[in-house]
Design a protein around this motif. Sequence first.
Motif, PDB file in Angstrom:
ATOM      1  N   TRP A  81       7.861  -7.647   0.369  1.00 15.19           N
ATOM      2  CA  TRP A  81       6.956  -6.780  -0.383  1.00 15.19           C
ATOM      3  C   TRP A  81       5.736  -7.620  -0.706  1.00 15.19           C
ATOM      4  O   TRP A  81       5.789  -8.491  -1.568  1.00 15.19           O
ATOM      5  CB  TRP A  81       7.632  -6.277  -1.658  1.00 15.19           C
ATOM      6  CG  TRP A  81       8.950  -5.590  -1.435  1.00 15.19           C
ATOM      7  CD1 TRP A  81       9.474  -5.150  -0.253  1.00 15.19           C
ATOM      8  CD2 TRP A  81       9.925  -5.284  -2.430  1.00 15.19           C
ATOM      9  NE1 TRP A  81      10.715  -4.584  -0.454  1.00 15.19           N
ATOM     10  CE2 TRP A  81      11.016  -4.655  -1.788  1.00 15.19           C
ATOM     11  CE3 TRP A  81       9.978  -5.477  -3.798  1.00 15.19           C
ATOM     12  CZ2 TRP A  81      12.135  -4.219  -2.471  1.00 15.19           C
ATOM     13  CZ3 TRP A  81      11.110  -5.039  -4.482  1.00 15.19           C
ATOM     14  CH2 TRP A  81      12.161  -4.407  -3.826  1.00 15.19           C
ATOM     15  N   ILE A  82       4.632  -7.337  -0.020  1.00 12.70           N
ATOM     16  CA  ILE A  82       3.449  -8.186  -0.147  1.00 12.70           C
ATOM     17  C   ILE A  82       2.174  -7.339  -0.287  1.00 12.70           C
ATOM     18  O   ILE A  82       1.100  -7.719   0.143  1.00 12.70           O
ATOM     19  CB  ILE A  82       3.425  -9.200   1.029  1.00 12.70           C
ATOM     20  CG1 ILE A  82       2.538 -10.383   0.731  1.00 12.70           C
ATOM     21  CG2 ILE A  82       3.108  -8.516   2.332  1.00 12.70           C
ATOM     22  CD1 ILE A  82       2.809 -11.589   1.592  1.00 12.70           C
ATOM     23  N   SER A  83       2.330  -6.175  -0.903  1.00 15.93           N
ATOM     24  CA  SER A  83       1.189  -5.289  -1.150  1.00 15.93           C
ATOM     25  C   SER A  83       0.257  -5.884  -2.202  1.00 15.93           C
ATOM     26  O   SER A  83       0.644  -6.763  -2.967  1.00 15.93           O
ATOM     27  CB  SER A  83       1.668  -3.917  -1.630  1.00 15.93           C
ATOM     28  OG  SER A  83       2.388  -3.258  -0.609  1.00 15.93           O
ATOM     29  N   GLU A 123      13.513  -7.976   3.776  1.00  9.70           N
ATOM     30  CA  GLU A 123      12.468  -7.168   3.151  1.00  9.70           C
ATOM     31  C   GLU A 123      11.398  -8.080   2.567  1.00  9.70           C
ATOM     32  O   GLU A 123      11.716  -9.040   1.864  1.00  9.70           O
ATOM     33  CB  GLU A 123      13.049  -6.285   2.030  1.00  9.70           C
ATOM     34  CG  GLU A 123      14.050  -5.276   2.528  1.00  9.70           C
ATOM     35  CD  GLU A 123      14.471  -4.275   1.458  1.00  9.70           C
ATOM     36  OE1 GLU A 123      13.719  -4.087   0.464  1.00  9.70           O
ATOM     37  OE2 GLU A 123      15.545  -3.679   1.614  1.00  9.70           O
ATOM     38  N   ILE A 132      15.433 -10.416   0.129  1.00  6.43           N
ATOM     39  CA  ILE A 132      14.289  -9.623  -0.322  1.00  6.43           C
ATOM     40  C   ILE A 132      13.344 -10.545  -1.091  1.00  6.43           C
ATOM     41  O   ILE A 132      13.772 -11.260  -1.996  1.00  6.43           O
ATOM     42  CB  ILE A 132      14.734  -8.455  -1.239  1.00  6.43           C
ATOM     43  CG1 ILE A 132      15.699  -7.533  -0.500  1.00  6.43           C
ATOM     44  CG2 ILE A 132      13.521  -7.669  -1.726  1.00  6.43           C
ATOM     45  CD1 ILE A 132      16.343  -6.473  -1.381  1.00  6.43           C
ATOM     46  N   SER A 136       9.561 -10.458  -3.068  1.00  5.65           N
ATOM     47  CA  SER A 136       8.447  -9.675  -3.589  1.00  5.65           C
ATOM     48  C   SER A 136       7.320 -10.609  -4.012  1.00  5.65           C
ATOM     49  O   SER A 136       7.491 -11.419  -4.920  1.00  5.65           O
ATOM     50  CB  SER A 136       8.897  -8.829  -4.777  1.00  5.65           C
ATOM     51  OG  SER A 136       7.795  -8.117  -5.309  1.00  5.65           O
ATOM     52  N   TYR A 158       6.368  -4.006   3.170  1.00  7.68           N
ATOM     53  CA  TYR A 158       5.446  -3.251   2.338  1.00  7.68           C
ATOM     54  C   TYR A 158       4.199  -4.096   2.176  1.00  7.68           C
ATOM     55  O   TYR A 158       4.216  -5.110   1.487  1.00  7.68           O
ATOM     56  CB  TYR A 158       6.055  -2.945   0.966  1.00  7.68           C
ATOM     57  CG  TYR A 158       7.244  -1.999   0.996  1.00  7.68           C
ATOM     58  CD1 TYR A 158       7.511  -1.209   2.099  1.00  7.68           C
ATOM     59  CD2 TYR A 158       8.098  -1.905  -0.083  1.00  7.68           C
ATOM     60  CE1 TYR A 158       8.590  -0.338   2.117  1.00  7.68           C
ATOM     61  CE2 TYR A 158       9.185  -1.039  -0.072  1.00  7.68           C
ATOM     62  CZ  TYR A 158       9.420  -0.256   1.032  1.00  7.68           C
ATOM     63  OH  TYR A 158      10.489   0.599   1.055  1.00  7.68           O
ATOM     64  N   SER A 212       4.020  -9.190  -4.285  1.00  5.80           N
ATOM     65  CA  SER A 212       2.928  -8.247  -4.495  1.00  5.80           C
ATOM     66  C   SER A 212       2.032  -8.663  -5.654  1.00  5.80           C
ATOM     67  O   SER A 212       2.452  -9.390  -6.555  1.00  5.80           O
ATOM     68  CB  SER A 212       3.481  -6.848  -4.767  1.00  5.80           C
ATOM     69  OG  SER A 212       4.188  -6.390  -3.638  1.00  5.80           O
TER      70      SER A 212
END
Length: 128
Positions: free
Chosen positions: A41-43, A39, A16, A18, A63, A20
């Motif tokens: 997460w790159i919003s 996973e 995972i 992240s 994401y 973001s």
Amino acid sequence: MIEKISGINSLKYLRILSLSRNNIKTFSGLEAIGDHLEELWISYNLIEKIKGVNALKALKVLYMGNNLVKDWAEFNRLQEIPNLQDLLFINNPICENMDVESWRAQVIKRLPTLKKLDAIPIVRAGED
């Protein structure tokens, strides 16, 4: 305020990631972990082009809401992620001129393996 992804080549057990709320513009730099990253997460970044996602062979969750993707040609690159099941794509320009039902129908048609879109489970005809 990260602008590009680098220095993660040795993370051979990473599942995972992240990233973001940065200033990332591309998926470049993820190739070395694409075989095991599940996973991303790159919003809230500045991603307009989705080129390079085909390296993310193990990815199940992506994401990437609140980015700058505005056309279907770029969105269709997500078809190159074979195991994608959960996609968060809300608040990209591509979503702005569509109602929720039309948006979901278009995405489900383009990504038939998806199980969840924008935090809402996908129920297809014939499924419980």
